[in-house]
Design a protein around this motif. Structure first.
Motif, PDB file in Angstrom:
ATOM      1  N   GLU A 231       0.808  -1.204   0.000  1.00  0.00           N
ATOM      2  CA  GLU A 231       0.000   0.000   0.000  1.00  0.00           C
ATOM      3  C   GLU A 231       0.849   1.266   0.000  1.00  0.00           C
ATOM      4  OE1 GLU A 231      -2.779   0.000   3.159  1.00  0.00           O
ATOM      5  OE2 GLU A 231      -3.876  -1.773   2.468  1.00  0.00           O
ATOM      6  N   ARG A 232       2.094   1.160   0.455  1.00  0.00           N
ATOM      7  CA  ARG A 232       2.939   2.345   0.552  1.00  0.00           C
ATOM      8  C   ARG A 232       3.541   2.733  -0.789  1.00  0.00           C
ATOM      9  NH1 ARG A 232       4.812   3.789   5.578  1.00  0.00           N
ATOM     10  NH2 ARG A 232       6.816   4.454   4.720  1.00  0.00           N
ATOM     11  N   GLY A 233       3.789   1.743  -1.630  1.00  0.00           N
ATOM     12  CA  GLY A 233       4.427   2.072  -2.903  1.00  0.00           C
ATOM     13  C   GLY A 233       5.861   2.510  -2.672  1.00  0.00           C
ATOM     14  N   TYR A 234       6.119   3.795  -2.914  1.00  0.00           N
ATOM     15  CA  TYR A 234       7.438   4.348  -2.643  1.00  0.00           C
ATOM     16  C   TYR A 234       7.516   4.832  -1.203  1.00  0.00           C
ATOM     17  CZ  TYR A 234       8.427   4.223  -7.625  1.00  0.00           C
ATOM     18  OH  TYR A 234       8.646   3.817  -8.904  1.00  0.00           O
ATOM     19  N   ALA A 235       8.733   4.934  -0.712  1.00  0.00           N
ATOM     20  CA  ALA A 235       8.919   5.246   0.702  1.00  0.00           C
ATOM     21  C   ALA A 235       8.783   6.727   1.014  1.00  0.00           C
ATOM     22  CB  ALA A 235      10.303   4.757   1.157  1.00  0.00           C
ATOM     23  N   SER A 236       8.892   7.603   0.006  1.00  0.00           N
ATOM     24  CA  SER A 236       8.964   9.039   0.280  1.00  0.00           C
ATOM     25  C   SER A 236       8.030   9.835  -0.616  1.00  0.00           C
ATOM     26  CB  SER A 236      10.400   9.538   0.074  1.00  0.00           C
ATOM     27  OG  SER A 236      11.314   8.837   0.883  1.00  0.00           O
ATOM     28  N   ASN A 237       7.825  11.077  -0.200  1.00  0.00           N
ATOM     29  CA  ASN A 237       7.164  12.074  -1.024  1.00  0.00           C
ATOM     30  C   ASN A 237       8.129  13.219  -1.266  1.00  0.00           C
ATOM     31  OD1 ASN A 237       4.366  11.138   0.696  1.00  0.00           O
ATOM     32  ND2 ASN A 237       4.208  11.398  -1.508  1.00  0.00           N
ATOM     33  N   GLN A 238       8.135  13.729  -2.487  1.00  0.00           N
ATOM     34  CA  GLN A 238       8.936  14.894  -2.847  1.00  0.00           C
ATOM     35  C   GLN A 238       7.977  16.073  -3.048  1.00  0.00           C
ATOM     36  OE1 GLN A 238      12.040  15.073  -2.661  1.00  0.00           O
ATOM     37  NE2 GLN A 238      12.953  16.480  -4.132  1.00  0.00           N
ATOM     38  N   ILE A 239       8.287  17.175  -2.365  1.00  0.00           N
ATOM     39  CA  ILE A 239       7.396  18.326  -2.352  1.00  0.00           C
ATOM     40  C   ILE A 239       8.168  19.579  -2.700  1.00  0.00           C
ATOM     41  CG2 ILE A 239       5.811  19.705  -0.913  1.00  0.00           C
ATOM     42  CD1 ILE A 239       5.532  17.138   0.857  1.00  0.00           C
ATOM     43  N   ALA A 240       7.648  20.344  -3.660  1.00  0.00           N
ATOM     44  CA  ALA A 240       8.214  21.652  -3.984  1.00  0.00           C
ATOM     45  C   ALA A 240       7.169  22.706  -3.712  1.00  0.00           C
ATOM     46  CB  ALA A 240       8.654  21.696  -5.449  1.00  0.00           C
ATOM     47  N   ILE A 241       7.571  23.717  -2.982  1.00  0.00           N
ATOM     48  CA  ILE A 241       6.663  24.822  -2.655  1.00  0.00           C
ATOM     49  C   ILE A 241       7.091  26.032  -3.478  1.00  0.00           C
ATOM     50  CG2 ILE A 241       5.780  26.317  -0.823  1.00  0.00           C
ATOM     51  CD1 ILE A 241       6.522  24.036   1.137  1.00  0.00           C
ATOM     52  N   ALA A 242       6.143  26.627  -4.196  1.00  0.00           N
ATOM     53  CA  ALA A 242       6.452  27.774  -5.052  1.00  0.00           C
ATOM     54  C   ALA A 242       5.559  28.939  -4.668  1.00  0.00           C
ATOM     55  CB  ALA A 242       6.241  27.419  -6.525  1.00  0.00           C
ATOM     56  N   VAL A 243       6.089  30.144  -4.794  1.00  0.00           N
ATOM     57  CA  VAL A 243       5.349  31.354  -4.447  1.00  0.00           C
ATOM     58  C   VAL A 243       5.183  32.207  -5.695  1.00  0.00           C
ATOM     59  CG1 VAL A 243       6.155  31.339  -2.054  1.00  0.00           C
ATOM     60  CG2 VAL A 243       7.496  32.519  -3.801  1.00  0.00           C
ATOM     61  N   PRO A 244       4.169  33.063  -5.722  1.00  0.00           N
ATOM     62  CA  PRO A 244       3.964  33.901  -6.903  1.00  0.00           C
ATOM     63  C   PRO A 244       5.215  34.709  -7.244  1.00  0.00           C
ATOM     64  CG  PRO A 244       2.046  34.003  -5.466  1.00  0.00           C
ATOM     65  CD  PRO A 244       3.103  33.252  -4.706  1.00  0.00           C
ATOM     66  N   ALA A 245       5.562  34.747  -8.529  1.00  0.00           N
ATOM     67  CA  ALA A 245       6.773  35.448  -8.964  1.00  0.00           C
ATOM     68  C   ALA A 245       6.478  36.930  -9.219  1.00  0.00           C
ATOM     69  CB  ALA A 245       7.315  34.802 -10.222  1.00  0.00           C
TER      70      ALA A 245
END
Length: 245
Positions: A231-245
């Motif tokens: 059920e887990r699939g991959y061990a991690s999540n990759q997250i990128a947070i972006a703000v208005p330019a």
């Protein structure tokens, strides 16, 4: 007294049973082979140099004396080989202009593009995964919201193909990200933070990352790291947070 409605956030790894390779994980595996090219062949003896006759030296018996050169005559020389043509300067091609971004899409720094598909978190806290490699599930704030997180979750790979959100594994602060709404209006962003979390860490930080208050931001999510299956699939999540330019 009325019960307060508790807002649900994506907490269950943004996917569930059957994820397989979809949500991402760039696992590099391979063998490096060092090879050395060898050239085999037969060695031949170098030809002996032709005999030369030096001026003022008598010829050997049995050979004819060379004819004297006529006064003022230029010494005989072999016909010079024609000069090789000068190589042409390499032609540089102008880089191709990027394709216009379609309405209702997100584009990452290196060109990965996905179509936005509006989704809602289920009662189990799972954000439904996209139906296609080139789609991104969209939850949370509207594209032109003044506050809150617009959350986009995309596949990393699926059925042997790499998804556009695989780029998140090489994302860095300062990278451009752009959204185009259905009216064709471009909304530019810049990555401000990149976070890698284990699947067990995501529920703990879900409200912090996906809250619908505070400054407006774009939160891009995919999976990756070590493949654990089940059920887990991959061990991690990759997250990128972006703000208005």
């Amino acid at each position: 007294m009325p019960r307060r409605h508790r807002r649900r956030f994506p907490t269950a790894a943004l996917g569930g049973t059957g994820m397989l390779g979809l949500f991402l994980a760039i696992v590099l595996a391979g063998t490096v082979h060092n090879a050395r090219n060898t050239i085999s062949g037969t060695a031949y003896a170098a030809p002996e140099p032709a005999p030369t006759v030096h001026k003022g030296t008598p010829a050997q018996p049995g050979t004819a004396n060379p004819a004297p050169a006529e006064p003022g005559a230029a010494p005989e020389t072999a016909n010079p080989a024609p000069a090789a043509p000068e190589p042409e300067a390499p032609r540089t091609r102008a880089p191709a202009a990027p394709r216009p971004q379609a309405a209702g899409t997100v584009r990452l720094a290196h060109g990965g593009t996905a179509t936005l598909v509006r989704r809602e978190v289920g009662i189990d806290g799972v954000l439904p995964i996209p139906n296609s490699l080139i789609q991104a599930s969209w939850w949370g704030a509207e594209l032109h919201a003044a506050a809150g997180a617009t959350v986009l979750a995309g596949h990393v790979n699926w059925r042997g193909a790499t998804g556009p959100f695989a780029e998140l594994w090489s994302a860095k602060p300062g990278d451009p990200v752009s959204l185009v709404d259905q009216a064709g209006t471009l909304i530019p962003y810049r990555v401000s933070q990149v976070v890698t979390l284990g699947k067990d860490e995501l529920p703990i930080r879900a409200e912090e990352l996906f809250a619908q208050d505070g400054p407006h931001r774009l939160v891009l999510v995919t999976c990756g790291g070590r493949w654990v299956g089940g059920e887990r699939g991959y061990a991690s999540n990759q997250i990128a947070i972006a703000v208005p330019a």
